[in-house]
Design a protein around this motif. Structure first.
Motif, short mmCIF file in Angstrom:
data_model
loop_
_atom_site.label_atom_id
_atom_site.label_comp_id
_atom_site.label_asym_id
_atom_site.label_seq_id
_atom_site.Cartn_x
_atom_site.Cartn_y
_atom_site.Cartn_z
N GLN A 107 0.83 -1.19 0.00
CA GLN A 107 0.00 0.00 0.00
C GLN A 107 0.87 1.25 0.00
O GLN A 107 2.02 1.23 0.44
CB GLN A 107 -0.92 0.01 1.22
N VAL A 108 0.29 2.32 -0.51
CA VAL A 108 0.97 3.61 -0.56
C VAL A 108 0.13 4.62 0.22
O VAL A 108 -1.10 4.66 0.06
CB VAL A 108 1.17 4.09 -2.01
N ARG A 119 -4.61 5.39 2.65
CA ARG A 119 -3.74 4.34 2.14
C ARG A 119 -4.43 3.65 0.97
O ARG A 119 -5.60 3.29 1.06
CB ARG A 119 -3.41 3.33 3.24
N PHE A 120 -3.68 3.47 -0.11
CA PHE A 120 -4.22 2.89 -1.32
C PHE A 120 -3.35 1.71 -1.77
O PHE A 120 -2.12 1.80 -1.72
CB PHE A 120 -4.29 3.93 -2.44
N PRO A 121 -3.98 0.60 -2.22
CA PRO A 121 -3.18 -0.56 -2.64
C PRO A 121 -2.55 -0.34 -4.01
O PRO A 121 -3.12 0.34 -4.87
CB PRO A 121 -4.22 -1.69 -2.70
N LEU A 122 -1.38 -0.93 -4.19
CA LEU A 122 -0.76 -0.99 -5.52
C LEU A 122 -1.36 -2.18 -6.23
O LEU A 122 -0.95 -3.32 -6.03
CB LEU A 122 0.76 -1.15 -5.40
N GLN A 180 6.34 1.89 -5.07
CA GLN A 180 6.53 0.60 -4.42
C GLN A 180 5.78 0.59 -3.10
O GLN A 180 5.47 1.64 -2.54
CB GLN A 180 8.02 0.33 -4.17
N GLY A 181 5.47 -0.62 -2.63
CA GLY A 181 4.78 -0.75 -1.36
C GLY A 181 5.54 -0.05 -0.25
O GLY A 181 6.76 -0.17 -0.15
N GLY A 182 4.81 0.66 0.59
CA GLY A 182 5.43 1.39 1.69
C GLY A 182 5.79 2.82 1.36
O GLY A 182 6.18 3.58 2.26
#
Length: 267
Positions: A107-108, A119-122, A180-182
């Motif tokens: 998530q970003v 927070r949004f998922p990649l 990227q995640g995070g």
């Protein structure tokens, strides 16, 4: 006939899996820590499990034990488990299907002056900065043109300031980062200037791109009946904390937190 039916059914399952992935857009989603998945193997219901990807990117699967899936796409994770089952001699031609139950990894965070912070998922491996800003509803009217992206790259802390309009106006596609995640995207409040004195609308205003003193004066509605654009004084805070007083030219550039004072006309 039974063998032919089995082959047909296996092929049908594989085809359905491909169609499902194509429809939900998750076949290239990179699995990450916290994601919950359901793993199924055709004609082997005892191998169906629901599990969570650990912080180290690993799941534990029957017969083959620990399987590192972190960072792999759903399709690649299916192949990894299938190869392990086949290599271990457990199933000759396993047809593995992975379904995403809950997305928590990769998530970003989008913070600051955006319409929908959170927070949004990649959902794909090629999600770019502009895509994620669009997911968050874009910057608000008070948001700056420059955003800050932080995260981890190659095991090291990463930070970059990016001018969003220049990506499109100046063709700086390289600044439209792959996320990227995070990662965290922060949109700061846009810089402002202040204007007071003999003007129509004293107050604070957003500094537009390449704004001049003349344009700043126009934002305040221009001098009133008693004011004069030829009698201006600018208070500007310097890096050392001191405040400089200058008589600006109308073509000078406005800087963040400038205070523009319009004096009364002497005539």
């Amino acid at each position: 006939m039974k063998k032919l039916f089995t082959l047909f059914a296996a092929g049908l399952l594989a085809l359905c899996s491909m169609v499902t992935h194509a429809q939900d857009g998750k076949s290239d989603y990179p699995l990450g820590a916290g994601d919950t998945i359901r793993v199924q193997v055709f004609q082997n219901p005892d191998l169906t499990i629901e599990t969570r990807v650990s912080e180290s990117g690993i799941i534990t699967y029957p017969l083959i034990g620990a399987v590192p899936l972190g960072g792999l796409s759903v399709a690649a994770a299916e192949k990894k488990i299938a190869d392990a089952l086949q290599t271990g001699g457990f199933i000759q031609k396993p047809q593995v299907n992975i379904a995403l139950i809950q997305i928590r990894g990769n998530q970003v965070s989008v913070l600051g002056q955006v319409a929908r912070p959170g927070r949004f998922p990649l959902e794909t491996v090629n999600t770019r900065l502009s895509d994620m800003l669009a997911n968050a509803g874009g910057a608000t009217a008070a948001g700056d043109d420059v955003v800050v992206v932080t995260g981890i790259r190659d095991g090291k802390a990463f930070r970059k300031e990016i001018d969003i309009p220049s990506i499109f106006l100046d063709n700086k596609a390289q600044d439209n980062l792959l996320l990227q995640g995070g990662d965290t995207i922060y949109v700061h409040r846009a810089p402002v200037f202040f204007i007071y004195g003999e003007v129509q609308r004293p107050g604070s205003f957003r500094i537009e791109r390449d704004m001049t003193i003349m344009q700043a004066l126009a934002q305040g509605g221009g001098p009133n009946a008693r004011g004069s654009e030829k009698r201006l004084r600018l208070h500007r805070k310097l890096p050392n904390g001191t405040v400089q007083q200058i008589e600006p030219q109308l073509t000078d550039a406005v800087q963040a937190n400038d205070v523009l004072y319009v004096k009364e006309s002497i005539f």
